[in-house]
Design an enzyme around this catalytic site. Sequence first.
Site, PDB file in Angstrom:
ATOM      1  CG  ASP A   1      10.703   2.197  -4.039  1.00 61.44           C
ATOM      2  OD1 ASP A   1      10.789   2.953  -6.064  1.00 61.44           O
ATOM      3  OD2 ASP A   1      11.434   1.528  -4.682  1.00 61.44           O
TER       4      ASP A   1
ATOM      5  CB  CYS B   1       2.998   1.894  -9.414  1.00 59.03           C
ATOM      6  SG  CYS B   1       3.419   1.277 -11.641  1.00 59.03           S
TER       7      CYS B   1
ATOM      8  CG  ASN C   1       7.665   0.778  -3.364  1.00 56.02           C
ATOM      9  OD1 ASN C   1       8.150   0.141  -3.923  1.00 56.02           O
ATOM     10  ND2 ASN C   1       7.831   2.116  -3.103  1.00 56.02           N
TER      11      ASN C   1
END
Length: 305
Positions: free
Chosen positions: A13, A237, A246
């Site tokens: 991620d 983001c 995160n």
Amino acid sequence: MTDILISEVGPRDGLQAIDRVMPLDAKKAWIAAEAAAGVQEIEVGSFVPAKLLPQMADTPALVEFAKGIEGLNVVTLIPNIKGAEFAAKAGVHGMSIPFSMSESHSLKNVRKDHPAMLEQIAGCAEIAKANDIHFAVGLSTAFGCTIEGAVDPVAVARLAEASAKRGAQEFSLSDTTGYADPAQVRRLIRTVREAVGDMLTTLHMHNTRGLGLANVVAGLEEGITTFDSSLGGLGGCPYAPGASGNIVTEDLVLMLNSMGLNTGIDLEKLLAVRPILEQALPGEPLYGFTPDAGPMLDYKERIAA
């Protein structure tokens, strides 16, 4: 002491959200060092086409490497049935597919509406079962969508139930857009558990608006025992430039250990992993208060209590 599983998602991620490709050797060093610090589960990559995400092109090599680390649960993200086939061939221990609760987001992100995604989930579940692989579904945009705004909690529960009927073994609620607040977290967990019970185990929170750890505490109060996070908050983001995306693994471990919960992670060893990222990705923003401030003077007494 309550056992809490922290699933490190940075190698997937985190890295897929930045343009640069982290060298394979650095990724291996990162994964090995976190495992040595006590991290028991790492999402090492995703099986998506390399032309779309060159950052994930070395996922098969990382799976092979990580499987050689004793006690480490090696998981990957899969976008569809084809990805599940690749993951099964690589021999992953677990795989998860993101299922956007906002149909608008799903259409934009993977070009599939909800019925089409449920077909994909059923196909992935069959592959997982045939290869003895744990199969989870991440209910993404569950707390809100940058396209649609609010997402109906009842619809989230209904889609989770439909996924369970098609073979999903476990669920996570993902705050993809950083919209969640603690009260909303509590409400949505209760609503979804009415549909799928204890199959809901995990929260994937973002810290976009500074509420990540508060949302974790809300999840703990509702019996959630698994939390995703990323070392250094790597990932960011895209809809809030300069904001952390995160949850920072270092901050999460400090908080949970200090609360008397058992993560099995040695904070000092975890903090020593960060330089691997700094050297491999010079200039890349990393977040976290704990790496700067260090643990409290009575931290060791707290975790020993």
